[in-house]
Design an enzyme around this catalytic site. Sequence first.
Site, short mmCIF file in Angstrom:
data_model
loop_
_atom_site.label_atom_id
_atom_site.label_comp_id
_atom_site.label_asym_id
_atom_site.label_seq_id
_atom_site.Cartn_x
_atom_site.Cartn_y
_atom_site.Cartn_z
N LYS A 79 0.85 -1.20 0.00
CA LYS A 79 0.00 0.00 0.00
C LYS A 79 0.88 1.24 0.00
O LYS A 79 1.91 1.28 0.70
CB LYS A 79 -0.88 -0.04 1.25
N SER A 154 -9.58 1.60 3.29
CA SER A 154 -8.78 2.40 2.39
C SER A 154 -7.76 1.57 1.60
O SER A 154 -7.22 2.06 0.61
CB SER A 154 -8.05 3.50 3.16
N SER A 178 -9.55 -0.80 7.41
CA SER A 178 -9.04 -0.69 6.04
C SER A 178 -8.32 -1.90 5.48
O SER A 178 -8.01 -1.91 4.29
CB SER A 178 -8.11 0.51 5.94
N1 GLN Z 1 -12.94 4.07 7.03
C1 GLN Z 1 -12.19 4.44 8.19
C2 GLN Z 1 -11.74 5.87 8.04
O1 GLN Z 1 -12.01 6.45 7.07
C3 GLN Z 1 -11.04 3.52 8.39
C4 GLN Z 1 -9.90 3.77 7.50
C5 GLN Z 1 -8.70 2.96 7.85
O2 GLN Z 1 -8.77 1.93 8.51
N2 GLN Z 1 -7.54 3.45 7.43
O3 GLN Z 1 -11.10 6.41 8.88
#
Ligand code: GLN
Length: 484
Positions: A79, A154, A178
């Site tokens: 990532k 994400s 994410s």
């Molecule tokens: N959807 C959550 C956020 O927007 C989690 C994102 C993540 O785990 N990086 O913060």
Amino acid sequence: MTLTDLTLQEAAARLAAGSISSRELTAAHLDRIATVDPRLNAYLTVTAEQALAQAEAADAQRTAGGETPPLLGVPLAIKDVLCLQATRTTAGSRILENFVAPYTATAVQRLLDAGAVILGKLNCDEFAMGSSTENSAYGPTRNPWDLDRVPGGSSGGSAAAVAARLTLGALGTDTGGSVRQPASFCGVVGLKTSYGRVSRYGLIAYGSSLDSIGPLARTVADAALLFSQIAGHDPRDATSMPMPVPALGGWTEDLRGLRVGVPREYFIDGMQPAVEQAVRAAIDHLQALGATPIEISLPHTAYAVPVYYLIAPAEASANLARFEGVRYGPRAEADALWDVFEKTRGERFGAEVKRRIMLGTYALSAGYYDAFYGQAQKVRTLIKRDFDQAFEQVDVIACPVAPTTAFPIGTKVDDPLAMYLEDVFTLPPSLAGIPGLSVPCGNDAEGLPIGLQLLGPAFGEERVLRVGHAYEQTTDWHHATPAL
Ligand code: GLN
């Protein structure tokens, strides 16, 4: 069989047996990236030249004989929030458009030390803020099962690349879901590690008390192998725990004696019926393998969304203060220094990131700190206690990963609250710092994947992997491949 269809363990076995070379395996993945990824947008950077050079070096090392590290010659991808020295690292943001990392993240270095070949950097929501990868400044990644749908987020690029056979495995990060939610949306396995289990050194920080790095792969055994390589203490991360990494594997499919908690609060009105059906059927399946389901309560579950959306933006607002056009990446020109900051940040951060910075700054400001941030931290403790109490009664918890399957691109991106609600079942474990595994457990009527979430106590990765493996090896969901 096409080389890209092999699982990571199968590919590693063939490399070890000498029946394929890393050069062939790596070239097969690069070819597939070139033909398939223009439709998916999973990769932000493909490091083809370095990958082939690493593959050739791996082949030479194997020919030379002697001890070989476990991932020697295995192509992987990471990532784009994880630094890789001399490689562009964007975090999905235009504010880091030209940032070339001067050093490598510990988790990535450990993969390199284990012999892995790095194919490239994967798309994600900007600074990992989002649940759909639509917040990437470089365009959304598409779900390999249906190109009009999101891959989750994400770490959507990581999940899509694994599902589409554009890599044998990937690293993602999970702050509030994410790794698990995109794994669920793309029909692959994703492990959120315990907070402190994997070093965060070289991870571009989002919410420092929540961020965790974890693998995505096609099978639980593949994810377990990657986990065993990246986990363990690192003196460069003060929150990394000096705890031994358990030996993994030698698992059976016999779950007799295992107590599986089924939290009442994780089956709610408004969730997609197909998700509830698939997860309940998966729990019945665990019972058929010998486990005992026990209904439990995690009473503070409902507070997780508001608590997380105060704490994560508060930490993000502090972490993102460093991006002002002077120390990193591009800079907007202006006469006064303050205007340089304002213009650079105004032009280069996306809407969701700005929303989080404003929310977080407000929650931390004098006069509001106690009412918002301080209060959220107290409720966070209550959420953690719910899990502590549950794990006195049960060994693992089984529940859905997300209330829905992958949704169409564009349907939630202008409605932040609807997007935040995607995280209802992944946020509580994140706030508690415990590990969670997403394993494919079904499809909805449109053929979109559904994930089963298995939770364990802090540092109980071995347990969730063992149960996930037993489930996976006695079901067929992980064999499904998107048509593309
Ligand atoms: N959807 C959550 C956020 O927007 C989690 C994102 C993540 O785990 N990086 O913060």
